[in-house]
Design an enzyme around this catalytic site. Structure first.
Site, PDB file in Angstrom:
ATOM      1  N   ASP A  76     -11.172  19.114  24.994  1.00  0.00           N
ATOM      2  CA  ASP A  76     -11.123  19.572  26.569  1.00  0.00           C
ATOM      3  C   ASP A  76     -12.000  20.677  26.859  1.00  0.00           C
ATOM      4  OD1 ASP A  76      -9.309  17.532  26.675  1.00  0.00           O
ATOM      5  OD2 ASP A  76      -7.655  18.888  26.534  1.00  0.00           O
TER       6      ASP A  76
HETATM    7  N1  URA Z   1      -5.801  17.560  22.346  1.00  0.00           N
HETATM    8  C1  URA Z   1      -5.975  17.879  23.657  1.00  0.00           C
HETATM    9  O1  URA Z   1      -4.869  17.983  24.282  1.00  0.00           O
HETATM   10  N2  URA Z   1      -7.084  18.457  24.066  1.00  0.00           N
HETATM   11  C2  URA Z   1      -8.060  18.668  23.001  1.00  0.00           C
HETATM   12  O2  URA Z   1      -9.036  19.096  23.676  1.00  0.00           O
HETATM   13  C3  URA Z   1      -8.009  18.066  21.975  1.00  0.00           C
HETATM   14  C4  URA Z   1      -6.736  17.531  21.322  1.00  0.00           C
END
Ligand code: URA
Length: 241
Positions: free
Chosen positions: A106
């Site tokens: 993310d």
């Molecule tokens: N899980 C999440 O919620 N975000 C990420 O970036 C990776 C795994």
């Protein structure tokens, strides 16, 4: 090994743009197997011929693997009209390889992200059937106690009904309103860790990926920095190609 034009080889190897390398060829700075070469369209065999530029051997890897410590605020994409991408972090030397991120973190997640131009490696590690382990370190805005460990092991059922594969949870620190935890998952659903904690009404306020299979985040790499995979990491990568 298919033959490749000398100017293409040199520009792919990062020596310069096609027009720059043609200039170098004219300047008699490029040699093939110890003999100067003045024709840009000469066909070479990357495996057999030794190409030098100003007497230094030019090496060309078709596939490269970069280890990035992703910073906050950049997206795991190759291009975007509005957002800065992980590819925007790279120098021109690496941009020419047409790299892409292996999977997604993310925008606000930091940590280990592999960038490559090797589609086979990406396919073989991202395929849901492979169950590659990915570990994360997270800060949670609430108390995470030992009861969660069993729940993660059983498989969390997300709000949309999806039952996650068994995951590992360990707790580094926990108080009434804040916890530090490590999670290892074997899949990569959208916002997975955040959604796992959401089922308990908890929010992930910091998330860092610390490993991908046996590759461990190099903590000496500052956020936003990257380097070529080292020998140890290449041994792990080669298991998937
Ligand atoms: N899980 C999440 O919620 N975000 C990420 O970036 C990776 C795994």
């Amino acid at each position: 090994m298919p033959l490749i034009r000398l100017d293409k080889f040199l520009s792919n190897a990062g020596i310069g743009s096609r027009s720059e390398v043609r200039e170098y060829i004219k300047q008699r700075r490029i040699w093939i197997d110890g003999v100067v070469c003045i024709k840009a369209d000469t066909k070479i065999d990357k495996e057999k011929n030794i190409i030098t530029f100003d007497k230094r051997v030019v090496s060309y890897e078709e596939y490269i693997y970069l280890i990035l410590n992703k910073p906050k605020g950049v997206i795991s994409a190759t291009e975007d009209e509005k957002e800065k991408t992980v590819i925007d972090l790279l120098s021109d030397e690496y941009k020419k390889y047409k790299l892409f991120p292996v999977g997604r973190l993310d925008k606000d997640t930091v940590g280990l992200l592999i960038l490559t131009n090797d589609g086979k490696f990406a396919h073989n590690t991202l395929s849901p059937k492979k169950h590659i382990e990915k570990s994360y370190f997270a800060h949670i805005n609430g108390k995470v106690d030992d009861k969660y460990i069993e729940k993660f092991k059983e498989g969390i059922i997300l709000k949309d009904g999806y039952k996650c594969l068994p995951a590992k949870l360990s707790i580094d620190y926990s108080s009434d309103n804040f916890s530090k935890v490590n999670i290892t998952i074997k899949e990569g659903k959208y916002h997975q860790i955040k959604r796992m904690f959401e089922t308990f009404g908890k929010k992930v306020v910091y998330l860092k990926r610390t490993s991908f299979d046996k590759i461990i985040l190099d903590e000496t790499l500052e956020e936003g920095s990257y380097r070529l995979a080292n020998e140890e990491e290449m041994k792990i990568i080669k298991k998937f190609i």
